[in-house]
Design a protein around this motif. Sequence first.
Motif, PDB file in Angstrom:
ATOM      1  N   ARG A   1       0.822  -1.218   0.000  1.00 21.42           N
ATOM      2  CA  ARG A   1       0.000   0.000   0.000  1.00 21.42           C
ATOM      3  C   ARG A   1       0.855   1.266   0.000  1.00 21.42           C
ATOM      4  NH1 ARG A   1      -5.621   2.074   0.758  1.00 21.42           N
ATOM      5  NH2 ARG A   1      -5.319   4.180   1.546  1.00 21.42           N
ATOM      6  N   LEU A   2       0.588   2.126  -0.975  1.00 21.85           N
ATOM      7  CA  LEU A   2       1.203   3.451  -1.026  1.00 21.85           C
ATOM      8  C   LEU A   2       0.129   4.501  -0.770  1.00 21.85           C
ATOM      9  CD1 LEU A   2       3.567   3.192  -4.125  1.00 21.85           C
ATOM     10  CD2 LEU A   2       4.241   3.316  -1.729  1.00 21.85           C
ATOM     11  N   GLN A   3       0.378   5.396   0.176  1.00 16.21           N
ATOM     12  CA  GLN A   3      -0.549   6.469   0.505  1.00 16.21           C
ATOM     13  C   GLN A   3      -0.201   7.677  -0.355  1.00 16.21           C
ATOM     14  OE1 GLN A   3      -2.937   5.593   2.453  1.00 16.21           O
ATOM     15  NE2 GLN A   3      -4.025   7.531   2.559  1.00 16.21           N
ATOM     16  N   LEU A   4      -0.874   7.769  -1.515  1.00 17.81           N
ATOM     17  CA  LEU A   4      -0.582   8.837  -2.458  1.00 17.81           C
ATOM     18  C   LEU A   4      -1.109  10.177  -1.956  1.00 17.81           C
ATOM     19  CD1 LEU A   4      -1.572   6.970  -5.743  1.00 17.81           C
ATOM     20  CD2 LEU A   4       0.729   7.249  -4.793  1.00 17.81           C
ATOM     21  N   GLN A   5      -0.407  11.233  -2.295  1.00 19.29           N
ATOM     22  CA  GLN A   5      -0.772  12.597  -1.921  1.00 19.29           C
ATOM     23  C   GLN A   5       0.099  13.537  -2.745  1.00 19.29           C
ATOM     24  OE1 GLN A   5       0.804  13.420   2.245  1.00 19.29           O
ATOM     25  NE2 GLN A   5       0.775  11.182   2.228  1.00 19.29           N
ATOM     26  N   PRO A   6      -0.144  14.833  -2.698  1.00 21.27           N
ATOM     27  CA  PRO A   6       0.656  15.724  -3.545  1.00 21.27           C
ATOM     28  C   PRO A   6       2.161  15.555  -3.376  1.00 21.27           C
ATOM     29  CG  PRO A   6      -1.239  16.904  -2.688  1.00 21.27           C
ATOM     30  CD  PRO A   6      -1.265  15.550  -2.042  1.00 21.27           C
ATOM     31  N   ASP A   7       2.608  15.192  -2.175  1.00 24.47           N
ATOM     32  CA  ASP A   7       4.049  15.005  -1.958  1.00 24.47           C
ATOM     33  C   ASP A   7       4.528  13.598  -2.322  1.00 24.47           C
ATOM     34  OD1 ASP A   7       4.363  17.592  -1.068  1.00 24.47           O
ATOM     35  OD2 ASP A   7       4.035  17.085   1.033  1.00 24.47           O
ATOM     36  N   LEU A   8       3.628  12.710  -2.723  1.00 20.58           N
ATOM     37  CA  LEU A   8       4.001  11.377  -3.197  1.00 20.58           C
ATOM     38  C   LEU A   8       3.041  11.003  -4.314  1.00 20.58           C
ATOM     39  CD1 LEU A   8       5.893   8.870  -2.731  1.00 20.58           C
ATOM     40  CD2 LEU A   8       3.990   7.895  -1.456  1.00 20.58           C
ATOM     41  N   GLY A   9       3.350  11.473  -5.508  1.00 13.83           N
ATOM     42  CA  GLY A   9       2.493  11.225  -6.652  1.00 13.83           C
ATOM     43  C   GLY A   9       2.933  10.015  -7.459  1.00 13.83           C
ATOM     44  N   PHE A  10       2.377   9.911  -8.659  1.00 12.12           N
ATOM     45  CA  PHE A  10       2.652   8.741  -9.495  1.00 12.12           C
ATOM     46  C   PHE A  10       4.126   8.639  -9.882  1.00 12.12           C
ATOM     47  CE2 PHE A  10      -1.907   9.661 -10.909  1.00 12.12           C
ATOM     48  CZ  PHE A  10      -2.447   8.784  -9.980  1.00 12.12           C
ATOM     49  N   ALA A  11       4.779   9.749 -10.132  1.00 15.67           N
ATOM     50  CA  ALA A  11       6.183   9.696 -10.542  1.00 15.67           C
ATOM     51  C   ALA A  11       7.052   9.171  -9.410  1.00 15.67           C
ATOM     52  CB  ALA A  11       6.656  11.087 -10.978  1.00 15.67           C
ATOM     53  N   ALA A  12       6.792   9.624  -8.178  1.00  9.57           N
ATOM     54  CA  ALA A  12       7.557   9.135  -7.032  1.00  9.57           C
ATOM     55  C   ALA A  12       7.295   7.645  -6.816  1.00  9.57           C
ATOM     56  CB  ALA A  12       7.207   9.927  -5.785  1.00  9.57           C
ATOM     57  N   ALA A  13       6.057   7.231  -7.003  1.00  8.40           N
ATOM     58  CA  ALA A  13       5.741   5.811  -6.872  1.00  8.40           C
ATOM     59  C   ALA A  13       6.467   4.995  -7.932  1.00  8.40           C
ATOM     60  CB  ALA A  13       4.232   5.600  -6.973  1.00  8.40           C
ATOM     61  N   ALA A  14       6.516   5.512  -9.159  1.00  9.93           N
ATOM     62  CA  ALA A  14       7.210   4.795 -10.233  1.00  9.93           C
ATOM     63  C   ALA A  14       8.699   4.655  -9.938  1.00  9.93           C
ATOM     64  CB  ALA A  14       6.998   5.521 -11.562  1.00  9.93           C
TER      65      ALA A  14
ATOM     66  N   VAL B   1     -13.928  14.592  -5.700  1.00  8.15           N
ATOM     67  CA  VAL B   1     -14.790  15.643  -6.240  1.00  8.15           C
ATOM     68  C   VAL B   1     -15.144  15.399  -7.706  1.00  8.15           C
ATOM     69  CG1 VAL B   1     -14.003  17.419  -4.633  1.00  8.15           C
ATOM     70  CG2 VAL B   1     -12.807  17.120  -6.816  1.00  8.15           C
ATOM     71  N   ASP B   2     -14.405  14.532  -8.376  1.00  3.74           N
ATOM     72  CA  ASP B   2     -14.695  14.251  -9.781  1.00  3.74           C
ATOM     73  C   ASP B   2     -14.250  12.826 -10.088  1.00  3.74           C
ATOM     74  OD1 ASP B   2     -15.074  14.124 -12.489  1.00  3.74           O
ATOM     75  OD2 ASP B   2     -14.078  16.026 -12.947  1.00  3.74           O
ATOM     76  N   SER B   3     -15.215  11.933 -10.219  1.00  5.41           N
ATOM     77  CA  SER B   3     -14.891  10.523 -10.459  1.00  5.41           C
ATOM     78  C   SER B   3     -14.577  10.246 -11.917  1.00  5.41           C
ATOM     79  CB  SER B   3     -16.062   9.635 -10.013  1.00  5.41           C
ATOM     80  OG  SER B   3     -17.271  10.070 -10.610  1.00  5.41           O
ATOM     81  N   ALA B   4     -14.647  11.261 -12.762  1.00  3.27           N
ATOM     82  CA  ALA B   4     -14.344  11.072 -14.185  1.00  3.27           C
ATOM     83  C   ALA B   4     -12.885  11.338 -14.514  1.00  3.27           C
ATOM     84  CB  ALA B   4     -15.238  11.979 -15.036  1.00  3.27           C
ATOM     85  N   ARG B   5     -12.139  11.928 -13.570  1.00  4.49           N
ATOM     86  CA  ARG B   5     -10.759  12.318 -13.879  1.00  4.49           C
ATOM     87  C   ARG B   5      -9.786  11.728 -12.869  1.00  4.49           C
ATOM     88  NH1 ARG B   5      -9.365  17.712 -13.514  1.00  4.49           N
ATOM     89  NH2 ARG B   5     -11.099  18.166 -12.107  1.00  4.49           N
ATOM     90  N   VAL B   6      -8.614  11.333 -13.349  1.00  5.06           N
ATOM     91  CA  VAL B   6      -7.526  10.929 -12.472  1.00  5.06           C
ATOM     92  C   VAL B   6      -6.912  12.192 -11.884  1.00  5.06           C
ATOM     93  CG1 VAL B   6      -5.284   9.771 -12.342  1.00  5.06           C
ATOM     94  CG2 VAL B   6      -7.107   8.830 -13.788  1.00  5.06           C
ATOM     95  N   ARG B   7      -6.543  12.141 -10.644  1.00  2.00           N
ATOM     96  CA  ARG B   7      -6.161  13.336  -9.890  1.00  2.00           C
ATOM     97  C   ARG B   7      -4.939  14.042 -10.470  1.00  2.00           C
ATOM     98  NH1 ARG B   7      -5.079  13.454  -3.323  1.00  2.00           N
ATOM     99  NH2 ARG B   7      -4.848  15.741  -3.157  1.00  2.00           N
TER     100      ARG B   7
ATOM    101  N   ASP C   1      -2.024  10.526 -17.417  1.00  3.48           N
ATOM    102  CA  ASP C   1      -0.749  10.196 -18.056  1.00  3.48           C
ATOM    103  C   ASP C   1       0.243   9.671 -17.019  1.00  3.48           C
ATOM    104  OD1 ASP C   1      -1.712  10.972 -20.499  1.00  3.48           O
ATOM    105  OD2 ASP C   1      -0.762  12.952 -20.487  1.00  3.48           O
ATOM    106  N   GLY C   2       0.252  10.300 -15.833  1.00  2.00           N
ATOM    107  CA  GLY C   2       1.146   9.838 -14.780  1.00  2.00           C
ATOM    108  C   GLY C   2       0.783   8.458 -14.274  1.00  2.00           C
ATOM    109  N   LEU C   3      -0.525   8.195 -14.155  1.00  2.71           N
ATOM    110  CA  LEU C   3      -0.959   6.874 -13.717  1.00  2.71           C
ATOM    111  C   LEU C   3      -0.586   5.812 -14.751  1.00  2.71           C
ATOM    112  CD1 LEU C   3      -2.485   5.038 -11.744  1.00  2.71           C
ATOM    113  CD2 LEU C   3      -4.608   5.653 -12.936  1.00  2.71           C
ATOM    114  N   ARG C   4      -0.751   6.140 -16.013  1.00  2.69           N
ATOM    115  CA  ARG C   4      -0.397   5.184 -17.066  1.00  2.69           C
ATOM    116  C   ARG C   4       1.111   4.923 -17.078  1.00  2.69           C
ATOM    117  NH1 ARG C   4      -4.156   3.869 -20.889  1.00  2.69           N
ATOM    118  NH2 ARG C   4      -6.190   4.875 -20.654  1.00  2.69           N
TER     119      ARG C   4
END
Length: 819
Positions: A11-24, A57-63, A70-73
């Motif tokens: 489990r990674l707790q994503l947040q502005p200071d740990l986004g997709f790039a840091a996870a990658a 706030v918006d289930s249609a868009r990745v944060r 693009d970051g998630l992909r």
Amino acid sequence: MTPQHPTATYRLQLQPDLGFAAAAAAVPYLASLGISHLHLSPVLEAVPGSTHGYDVVDSARVRGELGGEDGLRALARTAHEHGLGLVVDIVPNHMAAAVRHNRQLYKVLRDGPSSPYARWFDIDWQAQDGRVLMPVLAHHIGDELPHFEVDGDVLRYYEHEFPLREGTRTLPLPELLDAQWYRPAWWRLARTELNYRRFFTISDLIAVRVEDPEVFDATHATVLRLLREGVVDGLRIDHPDGLADPGTYLRRLSDATGGRWTVVEKILEDDEQLPAAWPVAGTTGYDALRHIDGLFTDPAGADELLGLFRRFTDVAADRGGQWAATVRRAALRVVTHELATEVDRLTREAVELCALTPELRDHAPWALRTALRELLVRVPVYRPYVAGGVDPETVLTASDAADAKAVFTVPEEARAVDAVRGLALGRHGDGPRHTAFRARFAQTSSALRAKSVEDTAFYRHTPLLSALEVGGCPRSPAVPAGAFHAYCARVQRAWPYTSTVLSTHDTKRSADVRAGIAALTQCPDRWETLLARVTERTAHGGSTSAPDPQLAWAAWQTVAGLGPADPERLQEALLKHAREAGLFTTWTEQNAAYESALRAFVASGPCGPPGDEVLRFMAELAPHVRANILGAALAHLTMPGVPDLYQGTEYEYRALVDPDNRKPASFDVKERGALSEEKAALTRAALRLRKEHPDWFGGAAAYEPLSAEGAAEGHCVAYVRSGRVVVAVTRLSLRLAEAGGWRDTKLRLPEGEWTELLDSERKFSGQARVADLFGRLPVALLVRSEVSAEVGSEVGSEVGSEVGSDVSSDVREERQETG
């Protein structure tokens, strides 16, 4: 191609200071651990700055703050290149009521019930004169009028933005406010006046009606597309108990995902079973946590700590001294105050349904409200599921009804209990309104249980803090070895791919903190002596006394489990503890004098010289805390189910309740102690074993208990997985040492020769002396020798070196190479 079922998740707790790039960037290191999937906290658009992502706030868009789609992909590509899949957390029950960011809610407040998005939210348009109460004002509206500003078609109040109904922008402010489809109101009115369903008692989170097929399709389209396109491989479902019909929702979701691996955050009471008809792999694992923690808790010592807690605090039975009484008092408080608006809506619906049914007429609204309150506080689980083969008598029993009637003085009026009970159990009709009442009763029950048990009683009845986790059983915190084996056998048989956890983003204390606190159950007399000394020092030794004994008790146990801590860190955790308990200060009625005294006590006592004495005491218990930590870790990694590791817990990890446990994960190279390296080596070995041989642990695998024989047989808990792996852990090591150690105790191994995976030069067969088995570590992980080569010599040699004298160099080099 990722496997259909995970072998282990991280489990990674994503947040502005740990986004997709840091996870990658961390993927190579995480892949080296042996996990099969990354488990990501919610990835859809949330309130800006959110550190958890559950305020969607918006289930249609990745944060966007995490890196967008693009970051998630890109993260998914990196993960897949390293053989890892992605599991994401989704939040079907609610969205953030942040109007300026939630465009669907914005349009509902602009256009009212005629908005195409009005069906999205569970709004009671019959209440508040058909206007949505928005409890955002700091004071009464008369005091706040100067702070409103009309800006075009927007009404501003500090950081809040509300839409203006067409044709109202030129009205004088008081008339303009009255002309809207919403009512800005003092925040305290939410308790009694709110007319939208929310998450528990959090008015900032508005419930979503995913039972509506169109709402389901709209809110799940992006996640389902990412699943179809192979970006995402599995799902964690947040809080399904809050949905109108969880079973139907999960069947619809399963059909839409093609049966992808899915687990649900369902809190099970001790004897409760997950509904068998749900098409899911299992729960998120709190039931496993309770059984693992209980295995390393001494039952006699826990009872002694309970007695000591009562003497130390001199607390009344219903304010913390007795578990059932504390829960009942807390539940009555919550159902009467915090959930007053929810009970009012249920009462109105009960009145209307009774009027439609001749045999239920003539019940006064006050009697129905009283019956609702008395039945709700007696529901023994988070949510009563009276459909799908569940016996209604086990949900709201005849005994519960009799107890609820006891509060009435007139027997005829007490019959309101029978009316409400019948409606809640589906005995008085099955039309749409009856179904809606049953769902709302169940939803309110879930909120009541969460707020009264885990958010109140857990902070009042605190003889053993390690037992106070979601799904825990404070009245009986210890789990005998036989019960642990029975639980594991049941999981392997019914839910072999359920998730199992020890630490999460929601645990009040991480597993390693709980392991230290649980060690106190093996020496309650010594703990009592220590408490007397530190209490005397805080009272007369220049330190500030505790503002109340219950707070002092919790503070000393917290220090025992956490270890050295910055005063501010401990102050914030204990301040939250006191506000949740609600005995002397609360979140909404803060007692400044009490909170100031709390901070002073923590700084001079637990974080001062008396606290140092507690730390010295725990240093003496270090070998036994080590046995608990490594034993719990190995059981978690090898028992039936899919282990989910929280970020950083492959090493020694000591954290308190959020936000302390939600800090961004760090994968920087750091010097770590021997226990950390032992735990990391153990984790890597077990995870790689699972990944290389999933059939030994998966759906067709076997789980068989092993029994030791001899003077200390009760201190060795062992089992076999699929005839290929033997796991053994030390239970209650301090009691073991006091009784003379292992002596002649032996563990009869299955036929063949067995190699210790943590030290490939150690081999065993037949009746192994347990003292030899636990020669270097208080745990053992054995693999049948004829297949040990399949496991890979690299694992055995690497683990052996890490557990030995050169503990840290290999790990540091590997982490430097992998980023």
